[in-house]
Scaffold this motif. Sequence first.
Motif: not given
Length: 453
Positions: A27-34, A187-188, A218-227
Amino acid sequence: MTTTTDPWPLPRVVVAAPASGHGKTTIATGLLAALRRRGLTVSPHKVGPDYIDPGYHALAAGRPGRNLDPFLVGVERIAGLLRHGASVPTLADIAVVEGVMGLHDGAVGRRDYASTAHVARLIEAPVLLVLDTTAQGRSAAALTLGMAAFDPAVRIGGVILNRVGSPRHETLLRDALAEVGVPVLGAVTRAAEVAAPARHLGLVPVAERAPESLAIVTALAELVEATVDLAAVLDLARTAAPLTTPAWDPVTAVGGPAGAERPVVALAGGPAFTFSYAETAELLTAAGADVLTVDPLRDPALPAGTRAVVIGGGFPEAYAQALAGNTTLRAELADFDGPIVAECAGLLYLGRSLDDVPMCGRLDLTARMTGRLTLGYREAVAVTDSPVARAGEPVRGHEFHRTTTDPGHGDRPAWRWNDAEHGFVSGRVHASYLHTHWAGHPEAARRLVEACR
């Protein structure tokens, strides 16, 4: 525009969890990238002594990942180090701080000292709690309520549900969290998880798998953006109180340059030596050195004019054959007459061999992998004068390895802790398993630069 001493309303949020394994790093890495993909300048931070997560954070944020560890650097420096990291090289729009272990888990025997909750209090930041909801229903709300009530000074401002099994499961969880008044900000689902490869000491460092790591981020950014409701996360981060502590300054910490001459200090890097805090190079530069990176896997020689060498931690066992194959650099380090400071992997590299593979031979020791993990904070005292310490001085550090050396320490040990001696001081070499954060004892950087002269 704010200065390094004015109150600064820096938006910030701490990503925490009830325990390890709930998905904080995801979540933290995805948040940073998103957030970066939204055009924001994001400052990444990690609670504790971890070196690997900050590598993923840096890749996601586009600026160095930094650590906030009260045990290693002192309580009084945490807010200043946060502010420094969020100011360099440019002012950040938001800081994201990933926690360590469970929210309230601190140094062993010290209650919550150096815990995520402790750091959240020190930087006055709201907490975003990540919950692994596998096999949980309404109990997730009870767990969240307990985490919040355990320390009323820690404000849990929202929850991200991780590993949700189905739409019905998500509805059940959201209804339960609403009962206790904690908003759900994301929610993931289990199917949507993105995993990074791991090894015996945690995730594989970014430097070892650069293309794959970029794809994961990149995948984590997309995951966080979507959820995740990013707007709600930003709103939560903006509730943090203004930072009133001045930014930590490396020049002030070392007292300014140690002289007019600027000696070259070579700092080991590359895939085999990824464990280094960003402040190490900053302190050496502030003390008057020109810091240049050397990759022992690829560079045949030290940078021209090198007067001192710093070799941090990493995974030399994964690269033993390649390190052995760089015979010219090994020979140069064996004969180098300037000061050398080595921690953990650096200690192994300077020995005669690692699992019977030849290393530099600068220190008369052999090393081997074991099945035992040595892990934990250490309160050490310097035993022998060296380029970075004076006998009798206390220092705090951290051990994290699955290797052992024979002998376990030299005739002139580097440190003493737990009623035993550790490490090696040989000539101008200081080497041990102890990882230290020089922001906690900046005199080490100044002394090393002075020793160059």
